[in-house]
Motif scaffolding. Structure first.
Motif, PDB file in Angstrom:
ATOM      1  N   ALA A 246      -8.305   3.609 -11.365  1.00 42.21           N
ATOM      2  CA  ALA A 246      -7.019   4.303 -11.519  1.00 42.21           C
ATOM      3  C   ALA A 246      -7.203   5.679 -12.143  1.00 42.21           C
ATOM      4  O   ALA A 246      -6.619   6.667 -11.685  1.00 42.21           O
TER       5      ALA A 246
ATOM      6  N   HIS B 169       0.852  -1.188   0.000  1.00 42.71           N
ATOM      7  CA  HIS B 169       0.000   0.000   0.000  1.00 42.71           C
ATOM      8  C   HIS B 169       0.887   1.237   0.000  1.00 42.71           C
ATOM      9  O   HIS B 169       2.014   1.198   0.491  1.00 42.71           O
TER      10      HIS B 169
ATOM     11  N   ASN C  92      -7.164   5.200  -7.332  1.00 38.16           N
ATOM     12  CA  ASN C  92      -6.903   3.931  -6.632  1.00 38.16           C
ATOM     13  C   ASN C  92      -6.160   2.999  -7.579  1.00 38.16           C
ATOM     14  O   ASN C  92      -6.596   2.790  -8.697  1.00 38.16           O
TER      15      ASN C  92
ATOM     16  N   GLY D  96      -2.958   2.244 -10.013  1.00 38.62           N
ATOM     17  CA  GLY D  96      -2.124   3.147 -10.798  1.00 38.62           C
ATOM     18  C   GLY D  96      -2.305   2.919 -12.279  1.00 38.62           C
ATOM     19  O   GLY D  96      -2.859   1.889 -12.696  1.00 38.62           O
TER      20      GLY D  96
ATOM     21  N   PRO E 140      -0.014   0.792  -6.396  1.00 35.25           N
ATOM     22  CA  PRO E 140      -0.114   2.166  -6.913  1.00 35.25           C
ATOM     23  C   PRO E 140       1.033   2.510  -7.857  1.00 35.25           C
ATOM     24  O   PRO E 140       2.022   1.770  -7.947  1.00 35.25           O
ATOM     25  N   ASP E 141       0.893   3.650  -8.517  1.00 32.76           N
ATOM     26  CA  ASP E 141       1.966   4.152  -9.386  1.00 32.76           C
ATOM     27  C   ASP E 141       3.220   4.403  -8.571  1.00 32.76           C
ATOM     28  O   ASP E 141       3.153   4.754  -7.383  1.00 32.76           O
TER      29      ASP E 141
ATOM     30  N   ALA F 119       1.516   5.583  -1.664  1.00 33.37           N
ATOM     31  CA  ALA F 119       1.205   6.633  -2.634  1.00 33.37           C
ATOM     32  C   ALA F 119       2.503   7.307  -3.038  1.00 33.37           C
ATOM     33  O   ALA F 119       3.486   7.284  -2.300  1.00 33.37           O
TER      34      ALA F 119
END
Lengths: 148, 214
Positions: free
Chosen positions: B95, A95, B100, B102, B4-5, A97
């Motif tokens: 995404a 998880h 949410n 990526g 994620p990205d 960002a």
């Protein structure tokens, strides 16, 4: 004469000792400063707490700050001057960002806050969009043949 | 469960886009051949269910979080190719519209959840349904979560080996397989139990409506 020279050298060296010791002394200064605060959470509910982060000035490869989010999922840093930053947060379970943001507008608390859309609302919007997409798709699929 | 990205190196996501592109083209062809207007509303409902299930986070002990995927039911009812297209659409929307998952990681997520997850769910249901249908549905649900979780744990755990600086600092994701495998698989083994039960309940509900006969 030789003895006097050695003695003066030792004296000179001892005079340097305090400043040498100062180089190993960590001094501290406590002050109140304005900080940029970025808060992370799972779907806007559970805080993304105690997870790793790396903060970079725009265009730099060496982090400006590294650490872990606090108990409330926050990363706080006193930005030396307004500008662009990259903040990467990640947990061991994948998880996280990877944010690019600008603190130029963040002169007041909350002024750079990202727009929030609750997960339940996202689910509703997403489901509605999916129904719309499949509704459009319905116009292009073949009709089931009805036997006479 | 979506990556994620910024967590996956181009050395992995570029080939993944190539592979996923080929699989999407193949799936679209199969879909065009087999699909009709009666299937659309059912797939729309099940896709919306997948979307909603993936958006609702369930807090786990230890401070982490997980979500159901709901993809076993469309895989069982429509087959893995159709489920792959539906789940890919759901992931792309998440995404692109909501951030949410990526965009660079979309093919990795789609191949893991949509293709591998749906195929394993469909195959396990087919293999076990004559033994005990509820057990087959539960297994399909459990595997539909844990097979993608294993693939994503491996994809993440390989990042330090794939992309690091000359002095060994990982560029995209810092944890290796010894960390990602237990960190991802243990929570998902628990989440899979809920997914298995959910699969039984949803399948039985749509069975009463006659959806499973198509």
């Amino acid at each position: 004469m030789k003895l006097a020279a050695i003695a003066s050298l030792l004296l000179s060296a001892s005079a340097l000792l305090p400043s040498h010791a100062d180089a190993h002394d960590i001094v501290h200064d406590i002050s109140r400063e304005q900080a940029v605060v970025v808060t992370f959470s799972y779907g806007g509910a559970e805080p993304f707490s105690f997870e790793s982060y790396e903060l970079f000035r725009a265009g730099e490869d060496i982090p400006f700050q590294v650490g872990r989010t606090d108990a409330l999922g926050r990363v706080a840093f006193p930005a030396p001057q307004p500008g662009s930053w990259r903040l990467k947060v990640f947990s061991e379970s994948g998880h996280g960002a990877d944010l690019d943001f600008d603190t130029t507008q963040a002169t007041a608390p909350g002024s750079c806050e990202a727009p929030k859309l609750g997960n339940r609302l996202k689910a509703l919007v997403g489901a509605s969009l999916l129904f719309g997409i499949f509704g459009l798709l319905n116009l292009f699929v073949k009709k089931r043949e009805v036997s006479p | 469960m979506h990556i994620p990205d910024g967590f996956i190196a181009p050395q992995m996501y570029v080939p993944a886009y190539g592979l996923a592109g080929a699989m999407w083209a193949l799936a679209a062809r199969r879909l065009r051949e087999s699909f009709d207007e009666d299937s659309i509303p059912k797939l729309a409902v099940l896709s919306a269910f997948c979307f909603a299930a993936m958006m609702l986070m369930i807090p786990l002990p230890g401070g982490s979080s997980a979500h159901a995927s709901g993809l076993a039911v469309p895989a069982i009812v429509f087959g893995p190719w159709t489920a792959f297209v539906a789940v890919s659409l759901v992931l792309a929307m998440q995404a692109l519209l909501f951030g949410n998952g990526g965009i660079t990681t979309l093919p990795v997520n789609a191949l893991a959840l949509g293709l591998a997850g749906a195929t394993v769910a469909w195959a396990s249901y087919r293999a076990l349904r004559n033994v005990n249908e509820n057990a087959a549905l539960f297994a399909a649900g459990w595997l539909s979560v844990n097979c993608p979780a294993l693939i994503l744990a491996i994809a993440l755990g390989l990042q330090p080996a794939i992309a690091s600086t000359a002095d060994g600092k990982p560029l995209f994701f810092p944890f290796g397989l010894s960390v990602t495998l237990p960190a991802i698989m243990i929570p998902h083994a628990l989440v899979g139990i809920g997914e298995g039960v959910l699969t039984i309940l949803i399948y039985r509900a749509i069975e009463k409506r006659g959806w499973t006969a198509s």
